[in-house]
Design a protein around this motif. Structure first.
Motif, PDB file in Angstrom:
ATOM      1  N   VAL A  92      21.191  31.165 -59.991  1.00  0.00           N
ATOM      2  CA  VAL A  92      21.349  31.054 -61.450  1.00  0.00           C
ATOM      3  C   VAL A  92      21.037  29.632 -61.906  1.00  0.00           C
ATOM      4  O   VAL A  92      20.357  29.428 -62.931  1.00  0.00           O
ATOM      5  N   ALA A  93      21.516  28.641 -61.148  1.00  0.00           N
ATOM      6  CA  ALA A  93      21.260  27.242 -61.508  1.00  0.00           C
ATOM      7  C   ALA A  93      19.773  26.921 -61.451  1.00  0.00           C
ATOM      8  O   ALA A  93      19.232  26.253 -62.341  1.00  0.00           O
ATOM      9  N   VAL A  94      19.102  27.399 -60.410  1.00  0.00           N
ATOM     10  CA  VAL A  94      17.665  27.147 -60.277  1.00  0.00           C
ATOM     11  C   VAL A  94      16.889  27.812 -61.410  1.00  0.00           C
ATOM     12  O   VAL A  94      15.973  27.214 -61.994  1.00  0.00           O
ATOM     13  N   VAL A  95      17.258  29.053 -61.730  1.00  0.00           N
ATOM     14  CA  VAL A  95      16.589  29.753 -62.827  1.00  0.00           C
ATOM     15  C   VAL A  95      16.804  29.003 -64.146  1.00  0.00           C
ATOM     16  O   VAL A  95      15.878  28.809 -64.944  1.00  0.00           O
ATOM     17  N   GLY A  96      18.050  28.575 -64.383  1.00  0.00           N
ATOM     18  CA  GLY A  96      18.351  27.840 -65.608  1.00  0.00           C
ATOM     19  C   GLY A  96      17.573  26.546 -65.709  1.00  0.00           C
ATOM     20  O   GLY A  96      17.023  26.200 -66.773  1.00  0.00           O
ATOM     21  N   LEU A  97      17.489  25.814 -64.583  1.00  0.00           N
ATOM     22  CA  LEU A  97      16.742  24.549 -64.590  1.00  0.00           C
ATOM     23  C   LEU A  97      15.240  24.793 -64.734  1.00  0.00           C
ATOM     24  O   LEU A  97      14.533  23.982 -65.350  1.00  0.00           O
ATOM     25  N   GLY A  99      16.890  16.680 -60.538  1.00  0.00           N
ATOM     26  CA  GLY A  99      16.352  15.354 -60.847  1.00  0.00           C
ATOM     27  C   GLY A  99      15.321  15.386 -61.955  1.00  0.00           C
ATOM     28  O   GLY A  99      15.297  14.504 -62.813  1.00  0.00           O
ATOM     29  N   GLY A 100      14.463  16.435 -61.966  1.00  0.00           N
ATOM     30  CA  GLY A 100      13.390  16.490 -62.934  1.00  0.00           C
ATOM     31  C   GLY A 100      13.789  17.000 -64.299  1.00  0.00           C
ATOM     32  O   GLY A 100      13.094  16.745 -65.293  1.00  0.00           O
ATOM     33  N   VAL A 101      14.923  17.714 -64.379  1.00  0.00           N
ATOM     34  CA  VAL A 101      15.324  18.328 -65.651  1.00  0.00           C
ATOM     35  C   VAL A 101      16.710  17.855 -66.089  1.00  0.00           C
ATOM     36  O   VAL A 101      16.860  17.121 -67.072  1.00  0.00           O
ATOM     37  N   ALA A 102      17.743  18.272 -65.354  1.00  0.00           N
ATOM     38  CA  ALA A 102      19.122  18.014 -65.781  1.00  0.00           C
ATOM     39  C   ALA A 102      19.432  16.524 -65.859  1.00  0.00           C
ATOM     40  O   ALA A 102      20.014  16.049 -66.841  1.00  0.00           O
ATOM     41  N   ALA A 103      19.051  15.767 -64.822  1.00  0.00           N
ATOM     42  CA  ALA A 103      19.367  14.339 -64.814  1.00  0.00           C
ATOM     43  C   ALA A 103      18.670  13.605 -65.959  1.00  0.00           C
ATOM     44  O   ALA A 103      19.244  12.688 -66.566  1.00  0.00           O
ATOM     45  N   VAL A 104      17.439  14.018 -66.249  1.00  0.00           N
ATOM     46  CA  VAL A 104      16.701  13.388 -67.349  1.00  0.00           C
ATOM     47  C   VAL A 104      17.378  13.680 -68.684  1.00  0.00           C
ATOM     48  O   VAL A 104      17.583  12.777 -69.516  1.00  0.00           O
ATOM     49  N   ILE A 105      17.743  14.942 -68.897  1.00  0.00           N
ATOM     50  CA  ILE A 105      18.401  15.324 -70.159  1.00  0.00           C
ATOM     51  C   ILE A 105      19.747  14.636 -70.297  1.00  0.00           C
ATOM     52  O   ILE A 105      20.082  14.095 -71.365  1.00  0.00           O
ATOM     53  N   LEU A 106      20.538  14.621 -69.226  1.00  0.00           N
ATOM     54  CA  LEU A 106      21.854  13.974 -69.278  1.00  0.00           C
ATOM     55  C   LEU A 106      21.712  12.477 -69.540  1.00  0.00           C
ATOM     56  O   LEU A 106      22.523  11.885 -70.275  1.00  0.00           O
ATOM     57  N   THR A 107      20.701  11.866 -68.942  1.00  0.00           N
ATOM     58  CA  THR A 107      20.472  10.441 -69.162  1.00  0.00           C
ATOM     59  C   THR A 107      20.161  10.155 -70.628  1.00  0.00           C
ATOM     60  O   THR A 107      20.705   9.212 -71.230  1.00  0.00           O
ATOM     61  N   ILE A 149      13.921  27.213 -66.472  1.00  0.00           N
ATOM     62  CA  ILE A 149      13.746  27.454 -67.902  1.00  0.00           C
ATOM     63  C   ILE A 149      13.767  26.127 -68.661  1.00  0.00           C
ATOM     64  O   ILE A 149      12.972  25.899 -69.578  1.00  0.00           O
ATOM     65  N   GLY A 150      14.690  25.239 -68.256  1.00  0.00           N
ATOM     66  CA  GLY A 150      14.741  23.918 -68.883  1.00  0.00           C
ATOM     67  C   GLY A 150      13.457  23.138 -68.674  1.00  0.00           C
ATOM     68  O   GLY A 150      12.985  22.434 -69.586  1.00  0.00           O
ATOM     69  N   LEU A 151      12.858  23.268 -67.485  1.00  0.00           N
ATOM     70  CA  LEU A 151      11.591  22.601 -67.215  1.00  0.00           C
ATOM     71  C   LEU A 151      10.487  23.150 -68.116  1.00  0.00           C
ATOM     72  O   LEU A 151       9.649  22.388 -68.617  1.00  0.00           O
ATOM     73  N   ALA A 152      10.519  24.463 -68.317  1.00  0.00           N
ATOM     74  CA  ALA A 152       9.519  25.068 -69.207  1.00  0.00           C
ATOM     75  C   ALA A 152       9.687  24.568 -70.640  1.00  0.00           C
ATOM     76  O   ALA A 152       8.700  24.319 -71.349  1.00  0.00           O
ATOM     77  N   VAL A 153      10.942  24.401 -71.069  1.00  0.00           N
ATOM     78  CA  VAL A 153      11.197  23.888 -72.416  1.00  0.00           C
ATOM     79  C   VAL A 153      10.693  22.455 -72.544  1.00  0.00           C
ATOM     80  O   VAL A 153      10.063  22.079 -73.551  1.00  0.00           O
ATOM     81  N   LEU A 154      10.954  21.647 -71.516  1.00  0.00           N
ATOM     82  CA  LEU A 154      10.450  20.272 -71.536  1.00  0.00           C
ATOM     83  C   LEU A 154       8.925  20.248 -71.596  1.00  0.00           C
ATOM     84  O   LEU A 154       8.332  19.415 -72.292  1.00  0.00           O
ATOM     85  N   ALA A 155       8.285  21.158 -70.857  1.00  0.00           N
ATOM     86  CA  ALA A 155       6.826  21.229 -70.880  1.00  0.00           C
ATOM     87  C   ALA A 155       6.322  21.632 -72.268  1.00  0.00           C
ATOM     88  O   ALA A 155       5.314  21.102 -72.751  1.00  0.00           O
ATOM     89  N   LEU A 156       7.052  22.539 -72.912  1.00  0.00           N
ATOM     90  CA  LEU A 156       6.663  22.961 -74.258  1.00  0.00           C
ATOM     91  C   LEU A 156       6.771  21.801 -75.235  1.00  0.00           C
ATOM     92  O   LEU A 156       5.872  21.567 -76.054  1.00  0.00           O
ATOM     93  N   VAL A 157       7.878  21.051 -75.139  1.00  0.00           N
ATOM     94  CA  VAL A 157       8.051  19.885 -76.006  1.00  0.00           C
ATOM     95  C   VAL A 157       6.966  18.844 -75.722  1.00  0.00           C
ATOM     96  O   VAL A 157       6.413  18.219 -76.637  1.00  0.00           O
ATOM     97  N   GLY A 158       6.652  18.675 -74.427  1.00  0.00           N
ATOM     98  CA  GLY A 158       5.612  17.722 -74.072  1.00  0.00           C
ATOM     99  C   GLY A 158       4.251  18.118 -74.591  1.00  0.00           C
ATOM    100  O   GLY A 158       3.447  17.266 -74.984  1.00  0.00           O
ATOM    101  N   SER A 159       3.975  19.426 -74.613  1.00  0.00           N
ATOM    102  CA  SER A 159       2.682  19.886 -75.124  1.00  0.00           C
ATOM    103  C   SER A 159       2.539  19.601 -76.611  1.00  0.00           C
ATOM    104  O   SER A 159       1.434  19.368 -77.101  1.00  0.00           O
ATOM    105  N   LEU A 160       3.674  19.606 -77.328  1.00  0.00           N
ATOM    106  CA  LEU A 160       3.620  19.285 -78.756  1.00  0.00           C
ATOM    107  C   LEU A 160       3.282  17.815 -78.976  1.00  0.00           C
ATOM    108  O   LEU A 160       2.667  17.450 -79.987  1.00  0.00           O
TER     109      LEU A 160
END
Length: 423
Positions: A64-69, A127-135, A71-82
């Protein structure tokens, strides 16, 4: 069977005779002879491993954690594409170059007793998703707090040298504490800590590199992009990996023989060292930038080379230490009669495993049985150390019994297969 003393790992807690007396193991009903792959007829192994239900729950949570992260990576990629448009694909490709190299080296380090791929993936995504967002969240909260306190904006130098190391290293390495508390059997020592910490740092650096490369491209076009790529991805690719490794190694030393509360405490010295190294790096780069571009580049290369060399050498030393640790733990089973010393030599050395696989491959189904024996022997070495350290209690002894029977059954099946071919 003659007793034998096995070499202890240099970078592992010393196993004393007192520890072995306290964790004395039960001898088998019949000792195996000193000929490899022979043994007495044994009881059938249990239907399931003790604690298997809890393992399934942990696996489900990890998935569940991996799936959630993800999805978070995909959201970050979407924001980055904008922000970057189609250029995002180029940024990802460039940032992935050092990431692939780090992952390859880490997997090489982890070959002796491979940890679950789901845990490795979790570390990378954290490291690539949660830690960046929390930071980003904690940095924003601290700035708002300073504003309402009337302090104003924090100077850039203070933020780089103090705030960034504290926030980033804490958000990155807190997952290490979660892993060791929730799945301690998969956090067996300092090498595991190095592997997990390295992947967390590599994931964080990947996302950070995408952002820095994108910013440089917007500010100075292709020239800025390639300059940033060379400096960050080629000349200093392992910084976050090194910083996270510090906490992983100290937690790993504690996880091998100490209680859970001591493990949490051992997170702090590694975390502090990682923060100090991070602060020294940021402070050095900030100071050298005042002297000019050339001194800054030279300082970056020299300091990065020192940190990278130390990290690579530490990984090699811990990898060898892990093999010796396995050899030493399996020696207890040989001295008690569960294994032969020849089997320990095979299962506890790279050359022995290689020749063992080659020998088993000549029999129908032998390759799988040998793989089971190698994997189970690694699990047994972990279980034995936990028993020596007084961790796990009766449940750990039940697990040891299950693993011994599992190993013995695989050995008997391999022996039967070899005899059928010989006949």
């Amino acid at each position: 069977m003659q007793q034998r003393v096995y070499e202890q790992a240099r970078f592992a807690p010393t196993v004393t005779q007192e520890m072995r007396v306290r964790a004395r193991m039960q001898a088998p009903q019949q000792r195996v002879s000193d000929t490899p792959w022979t043994g007495a007829v044994r009881q059938s192994q249990p239907v399931e491993e003790p604690g298997s239900t809890a393992n399934i729950i942990r696996l489900a949570i990890a998935i569940v954690a991996v799936v959630g992260l993800t999805i978070g990576l995909a959201v970050l990629a979407l924001v980055g594409s904008l922000s970057f448009g189609v250029r995002l694909f180029a940024l990802i490709a460039l940032s992935a170059i050092p990431l692939i190299g780090i992952i390859a080296y880490v997997l090489w380090l982890d070959r002796w007793k491979p940890q679950p791929k789901i845990v490795l993936g979790l570390c990378l995504l954290w490291g690539g998703v949660a830690a960046v967002i929390l930071t980003l969240v904690f940095s924003l909260v601290s700035q708002v707090a300073l504003y309402f306190a009337g302090v104003g904006a924090m100077p850039d130098a203070v933020g780089a040298v103090i705030q960034a190391p504290i926030v980033e290293e804490t958000t990155k390495t807190v997952l290490l504490v979660v892993i060791v508390l929730a799945a301690r059997r998969h956090f067996e020592g300092p090498l595991d800590g190095l592997v997990y910490g390295a992947l967390i740092g590599a994931g964080f650096a990947f996302t950070e590199n995408v952002l820095y490369l994108g910013g440089a491209w917007e500010e100075a076009a292709a020239a800025g992009l390639w300059q940033t790529f060379v400096l960050r991805c080629l000349f200093s690719p392992l910084l976050h990996t090194v910083f996270c490794t510090c906490a992983g190694v100290t937690i790993g030393f504690a996880a091998r023989k100490w209680q859970w509360w001591a493990i949490i405490l051992m997170w702090l010295p590694g975390l502090f060292v990682g923060m100090i190294l991070h602060g020294i790096w940021n402070g050095t780069m900030t100071g050298l930038s005042l002297l000019g571009t050339i001194p800054q580049i030279i300082g970056l290369i020299v300091l990065s080379f020192i940190l990278t060399t130390c990290w690579v050498v530490l990984g090699i030393l811990l990898r060898r230490s892990e093999r010796l640790h396995t050899l030493n733990m399996l020696g207890d089973y040989a001295n008690t009669g569960w294994f032969t010393h020849a089997e320990v030599d095979m299962l506890g050395t790279w050359k022995g495993r290689k020749f063992g696989r080659q020998w088993a491959n000549s029999f129908p189904g032998g390759k799988e049985e040998m793989r089971t024996m190698i994997r189970t022997s690694g699990d047994l070495s972990t279980t034995r150390m936990r028993l020596l350290a007084g961790v796990g209690g009766q449940k750990e002894r039940d697990i040891e019994s299950f693993q011994l029977k599992k190993f013995s059954s695989a050995r008997d099946r391999l022996l039967a297969a070899s005899r059928s071919v010989i006949r």
